[in-house]
Design a protein around this motif. Structure first.
Motif, PDB file in Angstrom:
ATOM      1  N   GLU A   1       7.562  81.878 115.090  1.00 46.98           N
ATOM      2  CA  GLU A   1       7.156  80.483 115.147  1.00 46.98           C
ATOM      3  C   GLU A   1       7.765  79.757 113.952  1.00 46.98           C
ATOM      4  O   GLU A   1       7.243  79.788 112.841  1.00 46.98           O
ATOM      5  N   VAL A   2       8.890  79.118 114.174  1.00 52.28           N
ATOM      6  CA  VAL A   2       9.619  78.457 113.107  1.00 52.28           C
ATOM      7  C   VAL A   2       9.038  77.058 112.899  1.00 52.28           C
ATOM      8  O   VAL A   2       8.902  76.292 113.847  1.00 52.28           O
ATOM      9  N   ILE A   3       8.723  76.734 111.654  1.00 51.28           N
ATOM     10  CA  ILE A   3       8.221  75.403 111.322  1.00 51.28           C
ATOM     11  C   ILE A   3       9.435  74.539 110.986  1.00 51.28           C
ATOM     12  O   ILE A   3      10.184  74.852 110.058  1.00 51.28           O
ATOM     13  N   PRO A   4       9.656  73.456 111.732  1.00 49.44           N
ATOM     14  CA  PRO A   4      10.856  72.648 111.480  1.00 49.44           C
ATOM     15  C   PRO A   4      10.760  71.937 110.134  1.00 49.44           C
ATOM     16  O   PRO A   4       9.677  71.542 109.710  1.00 49.44           O
ATOM     17  N   PRO A   5      11.897  71.736 109.474  1.00 51.88           N
ATOM     18  CA  PRO A   5      11.874  71.031 108.193  1.00 51.88           C
ATOM     19  C   PRO A   5      11.539  69.556 108.385  1.00 51.88           C
ATOM     20  O   PRO A   5      11.655  68.998 109.487  1.00 51.88           O
ATOM     21  N   ASP A   6      11.158  68.923 107.296  1.00 49.91           N
ATOM     22  CA  ASP A   6      10.672  67.544 107.339  1.00 49.91           C
ATOM     23  C   ASP A   6      11.755  66.554 107.767  1.00 49.91           C
ATOM     24  O   ASP A   6      11.467  65.561 108.432  1.00 49.91           O
ATOM     25  N   TRP A   7      13.002  66.794 107.427  1.00 48.38           N
ATOM     26  CA  TRP A   7      14.067  65.834 107.724  1.00 48.38           C
ATOM     27  C   TRP A   7      14.345  65.688 109.212  1.00 48.38           C
ATOM     28  O   TRP A   7      14.996  64.732 109.634  1.00 48.38           O
ATOM     29  N   VAL A   8      13.849  66.600 110.034  1.00 51.46           N
ATOM     30  CA  VAL A   8      14.071  66.512 111.475  1.00 51.46           C
ATOM     31  C   VAL A   8      13.417  65.251 112.034  1.00 51.46           C
ATOM     32  O   VAL A   8      13.938  64.621 112.961  1.00 51.46           O
ATOM     33  N   ILE A   9      12.316  64.829 111.442  1.00 45.03           N
ATOM     34  CA  ILE A   9      11.592  63.645 111.923  1.00 45.03           C
ATOM     35  C   ILE A   9      12.440  62.384 111.745  1.00 45.03           C
ATOM     36  O   ILE A   9      12.293  61.425 112.496  1.00 45.03           O
ATOM     37  N   ASP A  10      13.342  62.390 110.771  1.00 43.01           N
ATOM     38  CA  ASP A  10      14.202  61.219 110.569  1.00 43.01           C
ATOM     39  C   ASP A  10      15.131  60.978 111.752  1.00 43.01           C
ATOM     40  O   ASP A  10      15.637  59.871 111.926  1.00 43.01           O
TER      41      ASP A  10
END
Length: 175
Positions: free
Chosen positions: A123-132
């Protein structure tokens, strides 16, 4: 110099060399990786017991056979519980480690989410910059969140420039 506790195994692994004695390292004035926590004998025995039970669990798939073997193993540990001579206790611990190594299962059972398990880090947690990179219609569904996010990003940039200064324009095209 304080007391340093090293096992024979850790003496062999120091500096990637084999059969290095601790005295030889002190004579050479090499840095010796000293463990931050010294494991007590009782802690080592508990660890050995737990690893031995897990090994039995790997060998015996029927629960009743496993429980019978686990009771016999516990009886062997309880028989030596009252040993007060530390030399004898250390010898028993070394013999137990050797026996565990010799009877280790060729394919031990691992818990699914533990290291070596089939679902470890699945279960990979996506990094924060993906939301940009969300589409504006997706961002429109959460207006308060993205307004606060943009405000925090501006605050972070201001903090960064205050802390480290503005970046040089010639360094901005480093990609």
């Amino acid at each position: 110099m304080g007391a340093i506790f090293l096992t024979r195994q850790s003496q062999k692994r120091i500096c990637g060399q084999t059969l290095v004695s601790f005295g030889a390292l002190l004579k050479k004035k090499m840095s010796v990786p000293v463990p931050f926590v010294v494991r007590t004998h009782s802690r080592q025995v508990c660890s050995l017991y737990k690893r031995a039970v897990r090994n039995l669990e790997a060998w015996y798939d029927r629960r009743n056979v496993f429980r019978y073997r686990a009771v016999l193993l516990r009886q062997r540990f309880e028989k030596n519980r009252g040993v007060t001579d530390m030399a004898e206790a250390a010898r028993l611990l070394a013999a137990g480690e050797k026996e565990l190594f010799e009877t280790k299962h060729f394919q031990p059972r691992n818990f699914a989410n533990s290291v070596g398990g089939c679902a470890f880090e699945r279960e990979v947690i996506p990094p924060d910059w993906v939301i940009d990179y969300w589409h504006p219609l997706e961002k429109a569904q959460y207006p308060e969140y993205f307004a606060k996010r943009e405000q925090r990003k501006k605050e972070y940039v201001a903090w960064w420039e205050k802390q480290y200064g503005k970046p040089d324009p010639k360094d901005l095209g480093h990609h």
